[in-house]
Design a protein around this motif. Structure first.
Motif, PDB file in Angstrom:
ATOM      1  N   UNK A   3       0.839  -1.198   0.000  1.00 33.12           N
ATOM      2  CA  UNK A   3       0.000   0.000   0.000  1.00 33.12           C
ATOM      3  C   UNK A   3       0.871   1.244   0.000  1.00 33.12           C
ATOM      4  N   UNK A   4       0.412   2.338  -0.624  1.00 33.56           N
ATOM      5  CA  UNK A   4       1.149   3.598  -0.550  1.00 33.56           C
ATOM      6  C   UNK A   4       1.298   4.052   0.902  1.00 33.56           C
ATOM      7  N   UNK A   5       2.343   4.803   1.166  1.00 31.36           N
ATOM      8  CA  UNK A   5       2.626   5.252   2.524  1.00 31.36           C
ATOM      9  C   UNK A   5       1.425   5.938   3.164  1.00 31.36           C
ATOM     10  N   UNK A   6       0.759   6.813   2.440  1.00 30.27           N
ATOM     11  CA  UNK A   6      -0.380   7.546   3.010  1.00 30.27           C
ATOM     12  C   UNK A   6      -1.479   6.600   3.478  1.00 30.27           C
ATOM     13  N   UNK A   7      -1.627   5.463   2.815  1.00 24.61           N
ATOM     14  CA  UNK A   7      -2.644   4.488   3.219  1.00 24.61           C
ATOM     15  C   UNK A   7      -2.226   3.716   4.471  1.00 24.61           C
ATOM     16  N   UNK A   8      -0.930   3.696   4.758  1.00 21.89           N
ATOM     17  CA  UNK A   8      -0.422   2.957   5.922  1.00 21.89           C
ATOM     18  C   UNK A   8      -0.287   3.840   7.158  1.00 21.89           C
ATOM     19  N   UNK A   9      -0.356   5.145   6.983  1.00 24.20           N
ATOM     20  CA  UNK A   9      -0.212   6.049   8.128  1.00 24.20           C
ATOM     21  C   UNK A   9      -1.445   5.983   9.021  1.00 24.20           C
ATOM     22  N   UNK A  10      -1.205   6.018  10.287  1.00 24.43           N
ATOM     23  CA  UNK A  10      -2.297   6.080  11.245  1.00 24.43           C
ATOM     24  C   UNK A  10      -2.746   7.530  11.371  1.00 24.43           C
ATOM     25  N   UNK A  11      -3.988   7.762  11.751  1.00 27.74           N
ATOM     26  CA  UNK A  11      -4.458   9.148  11.922  1.00 27.74           C
ATOM     27  C   UNK A  11      -3.543   9.968  12.837  1.00 27.74           C
ATOM     28  N   UNK A  12      -2.987   9.350  13.857  1.00 22.92           N
ATOM     29  CA  UNK A  12      -2.095  10.058  14.774  1.00 22.92           C
ATOM     30  C   UNK A  12      -0.826  10.526  14.060  1.00 22.92           C
ATOM     31  N   UNK A  13      -0.418   9.818  13.029  1.00 17.58           N
ATOM     32  CA  UNK A  13       0.758  10.232  12.260  1.00 17.58           C
ATOM     33  C   UNK A  13       0.548  11.614  11.660  1.00 17.58           C
ATOM     34  N   UNK A  14      -0.650  11.875  11.179  1.00 22.12           N
ATOM     35  CA  UNK A  14      -0.940  13.187  10.598  1.00 22.12           C
ATOM     36  C   UNK A  14      -0.927  14.273  11.667  1.00 22.12           C
ATOM     37  N   UNK A  15      -1.269  13.916  12.899  1.00 18.14           N
ATOM     38  CA  UNK A  15      -1.173  14.878  14.006  1.00 18.14           C
ATOM     39  C   UNK A  15       0.285  15.288  14.206  1.00 18.14           C
ATOM     40  N   UNK A  16       1.184  14.315  14.187  1.00 18.57           N
ATOM     41  CA  UNK A  16       2.604  14.596  14.364  1.00 18.57           C
ATOM     42  C   UNK A  16       3.159  15.402  13.191  1.00 18.57           C
ATOM     43  N   UNK A  17       2.766  15.053  11.997  1.00 22.04           N
ATOM     44  CA  UNK A  17       3.210  15.790  10.805  1.00 22.04           C
ATOM     45  C   UNK A  17       2.774  17.248  10.917  1.00 22.04           C
ATOM     46  N   UNK A  18       1.538  17.471  11.281  1.00 24.84           N
ATOM     47  CA  UNK A  18       1.027  18.843  11.428  1.00 24.84           C
ATOM     48  C   UNK A  18       1.785  19.579  12.527  1.00 24.84           C
ATOM     49  N   UNK A  72       2.776  21.114   0.304  1.00 23.28           N
ATOM     50  CA  UNK A  72       1.914  20.683  -0.810  1.00 23.28           C
ATOM     51  C   UNK A  72       1.795  19.155  -0.825  1.00 23.28           C
ATOM     52  N   UNK A  73       2.936  18.475  -0.655  1.00 20.04           N
ATOM     53  CA  UNK A  73       2.908  17.006  -0.651  1.00 20.04           C
ATOM     54  C   UNK A  73       2.053  16.462   0.496  1.00 20.04           C
ATOM     55  N   UNK A  74       2.220  17.011   1.687  1.00 14.07           N
ATOM     56  CA  UNK A  74       1.435  16.559   2.838  1.00 14.07           C
ATOM     57  C   UNK A  74      -0.052  16.796   2.607  1.00 14.07           C
ATOM     58  N   UNK A  75      -0.385  17.946   2.063  1.00 16.83           N
ATOM     59  CA  UNK A  75      -1.804  18.255   1.827  1.00 16.83           C
ATOM     60  C   UNK A  75      -2.441  17.293   0.820  1.00 16.83           C
ATOM     61  N   UNK A  76      -1.626  16.729  -0.084  1.00 12.77           N
ATOM     62  CA  UNK A  76      -2.148  15.722  -1.020  1.00 12.77           C
ATOM     63  C   UNK A  76      -2.654  14.485  -0.289  1.00 12.77           C
ATOM     64  N   UNK A  81     -10.760  15.916   6.294  1.00 13.10           N
ATOM     65  CA  UNK A  81     -11.431  16.292   7.543  1.00 13.10           C
ATOM     66  C   UNK A  81     -10.480  16.417   8.731  1.00 13.10           C
ATOM     67  N   UNK A  82      -9.187  16.369   8.477  1.00 17.55           N
ATOM     68  CA  UNK A  82      -8.229  16.479   9.589  1.00 17.55           C
ATOM     69  C   UNK A  82      -8.310  17.883  10.185  1.00 17.55           C
ATOM     70  N   UNK A  83      -8.324  18.000  11.521  1.00 22.46           N
ATOM     71  CA  UNK A  83      -8.509  19.307  12.159  1.00 22.46           C
ATOM     72  C   UNK A  83      -7.385  20.313  11.887  1.00 22.46           C
ATOM     73  N   UNK A  89      -2.917  24.746   5.225  1.00 20.95           N
ATOM     74  CA  UNK A  89      -3.215  25.546   4.034  1.00 20.95           C
ATOM     75  C   UNK A  89      -2.917  27.012   4.312  1.00 20.95           C
ATOM     76  N   UNK A  90      -3.256  27.469   5.507  1.00 21.45           N
ATOM     77  CA  UNK A  90      -2.957  28.841   5.905  1.00 21.45           C
ATOM     78  C   UNK A  90      -1.438  29.083   5.897  1.00 21.45           C
ATOM     79  N   UNK A  91      -0.657  28.147   6.417  1.00 20.50           N
ATOM     80  CA  UNK A  91       0.803  28.279   6.403  1.00 20.50           C
ATOM     81  C   UNK A  91       1.316  28.390   4.967  1.00 20.50           C
ATOM     82  N   UNK A  92       0.792  27.558   4.084  1.00 19.22           N
ATOM     83  CA  UNK A  92       1.221  27.597   2.685  1.00 19.22           C
ATOM     84  C   UNK A  92       0.883  28.941   2.055  1.00 19.22           C
ATOM     85  N   UNK A  93      -0.294  29.440   2.320  1.00 21.20           N
ATOM     86  CA  UNK A  93      -0.684  30.743   1.773  1.00 21.20           C
ATOM     87  C   UNK A  93       0.193  31.866   2.329  1.00 21.20           C
TER      88      UNK A  93
END
Length: 108
Positions: A3-18, A72-76, A81-83, A89-93
């Motif tokens: 599976x692609x990496x994004x499919x293997x990440x746990x929701x908590x992983x996105x919290x850490x990335x953010x 940009x890559x992370x937002x892909x 619905x991630x909080x 997106x604001x940081x990118x802008x």
């Protein structure tokens, strides 16, 4: 099939990335220019680190470009619905607006 990496990440992983983007945004953004300093040392112990902020004294356009590309890559992959998605997106802008102020008329 793997599976692609994004499919293997746990929701908590996105919290850490953010959180990683949030730390850089909070501690490495120059309030005058809106540009990101080349680095930030949380301990403020590195010889190059500002003893009050921990930020590097320099800007490096290539690292700013990498930061923007990473956003940009992370937002892909970040769930819609991630909080923290709107915050990223604001940081990118914000960084896009800041960079545009210093962009040469040639586009470089």
């Amino acid at each position: 099939m793997i599976k692609p990496l994004a499919d293997r990440l746990r929701p908590k992983s996105f919290d850490d990335i953010a959180k990683q983007f949030e730390l850089i945004q909070l501690h490495a953004t120059d309030p005058k220019t809106g540009l990101l300093y080349h680095g930030w040392d949380e301990s403020k112990q590195m010889p190059w680190a500002n003893k009050d902020t921990g930020a590097s004294p320099n800007f490096w356009s290539r690292s700013i470009g990498w930061y923007m590309m990473a956003l940009v890559d992370v937002l892909d992959y970040m769930p819609k619905n991630h909080p923290k998605r709107k915050e990223l997106i604001h940081y990118l802008n914000e960084i896009s607006t800041a960079v545009a102020k210093y962009q040469e008329t040639s586009g470089l």
